[in-house]
Motif scaffolding. Structure first.
Motif, PDB file in Angstrom:
ATOM      1  N   TYR A 132       0.832  -1.195   0.000  1.00 38.51           N
ATOM      2  CA  TYR A 132       0.000   0.000   0.000  1.00 38.51           C
ATOM      3  C   TYR A 132       0.871   1.250   0.000  1.00 38.51           C
ATOM      4  O   TYR A 132       2.031   1.239   0.423  1.00 38.51           O
ATOM      5  CB  TYR A 132      -0.940   0.010   1.213  1.00 38.51           C
ATOM      6  N   TYR A 162      -6.364   2.114   4.049  1.00 31.64           N
ATOM      7  CA  TYR A 162      -7.634   2.341   3.368  1.00 31.64           C
ATOM      8  C   TYR A 162      -7.417   2.307   1.859  1.00 31.64           C
ATOM      9  O   TYR A 162      -6.291   2.441   1.357  1.00 31.64           O
ATOM     10  CB  TYR A 162      -8.223   3.682   3.773  1.00 31.64           C
ATOM     11  N   GLY A 163      -8.526   2.201   1.135  1.00 34.02           N
ATOM     12  CA  GLY A 163      -8.445   2.089  -0.310  1.00 34.02           C
ATOM     13  C   GLY A 163      -7.844   3.292  -1.007  1.00 34.02           C
ATOM     14  O   GLY A 163      -7.288   3.158  -2.095  1.00 34.02           O
ATOM     15  N   ASP A 188     -12.117  -2.313   1.755  1.00 37.27           N
ATOM     16  CA  ASP A 188     -10.675  -2.190   1.906  1.00 37.27           C
ATOM     17  C   ASP A 188     -10.213  -2.741   3.255  1.00 37.27           C
ATOM     18  O   ASP A 188      -9.193  -3.435   3.349  1.00 37.27           O
ATOM     19  CB  ASP A 188     -10.232  -0.734   1.736  1.00 37.27           C
TER      20      ASP A 188
END
Length: 247
Positions: A132, A162-163, A188
């Motif tokens: 990420y 988070y997305g 997510d």
């Protein structure tokens, strides 16, 4: 469940040998819903790295503006279906049988040098892990820096990106996890929980719009997100939580 090998270490359900690092390109999956005012800019940036971005799949949730036509004009594949980011990401990712998938939001902003950073990540990436980015709001407000730091803390301590930080994941790992959870909200977080210790940060800043924070108030929006997260982790129905969420 994977079985221990003779050395006592668990084998990956994917296997590094099956995913050679020569596979240094990605398929980008972007969920959209009436994003015609900004999707073109992101697609143009992605198109600037054709050796890195092999395909772009736009998964649309029923846009009534020109999102779909803009996506096709930029050469993206388009898949359509009912709205809901989890389901949209799932449908888009299901089109990719192998290789790296980069889940990216439509309001993401990629900084100069993003392609080199992503290429560096791919060069050392383990297909049994997911990666990420580092959140950065498109705002000079000092409160934006505070929320960014809180997001970094959440990722380090709880492994819950988070997305809007994007997610780089191999198609085989995603399939082994039964794909992106088809949830209206918190897909997510649900995916991050499945990944657990297989999540790792990458040295790539992902910019995102500050519009909702500026509209709702920085700390009010952050507090609302935290409450929804806590309720979801406590077992609250994502459909009910989605009704309290304002895009």
């Amino acid at each position: 469940m994977s079985q221990p090998n003779r050395a006592g270490r668990r084998k990956s359900p994917i296997g590094r040998d099956a995913c050679l690092q020569a596979d240094a390109h990605v398929t980008v999956v972007i969920p959209t819903l009436d994003e015609g005012h900004r999707i073109g800019a992101l697609l143009a940036v992605l198109a600037g790295a054709p050796a890195l971005v092999a395909r772009i799949v736009v998964s649309d949730g029923g846009s009534v503006d020109d999102t779909v036509s803009i996506a096709r004009r930029h050469g993206a594949e388009v898949v359509t279906g009912r709205p809901g980011r989890g389901g949209q990401l799932r449908r888009g990712a299901e089109r990719i049988a192998d290789g790296w998938i980069w889940l990216l939001h439509a309001d993401s902003e990629l900084p100069p040098g993003w392609a080199e950073s992503l290429r560096d990540t791919l060069a050392r990436a383990d297909p049994a892990r997911a990666y990420y980015g580092r959140l950065r709001f498109a705002s000079g407000d000092i409160r934006a820096r505070i929320v960014e730091r809180l997001a970094g803390w959440r990722c380090r301590v709880f492994r819950l990106p988070y997305g809007d930080q994007s997610l780089l994941i191999h198609a085989r790992l995603l399939a082994a996890l039964d794909g992106v959870p088809d949830l209206k909200l918190m897909e997510d977080v649900a995916l991050a929980r499945r990944l657990g210790r297989r999540l790792a940060p990458m040295d790539l800043v992902i910019g995102t719009s500050a519009r909702t924070y500026q509209r709702d108030g920085w700390f009010r929006r952050a507090a609302g997100n935290l409450i929804r997260l806590a309720l979801f982790l406590a077992g609250r129905d994502p459909v009910r939580l989605a009704k309290t969420y304002r895009r």
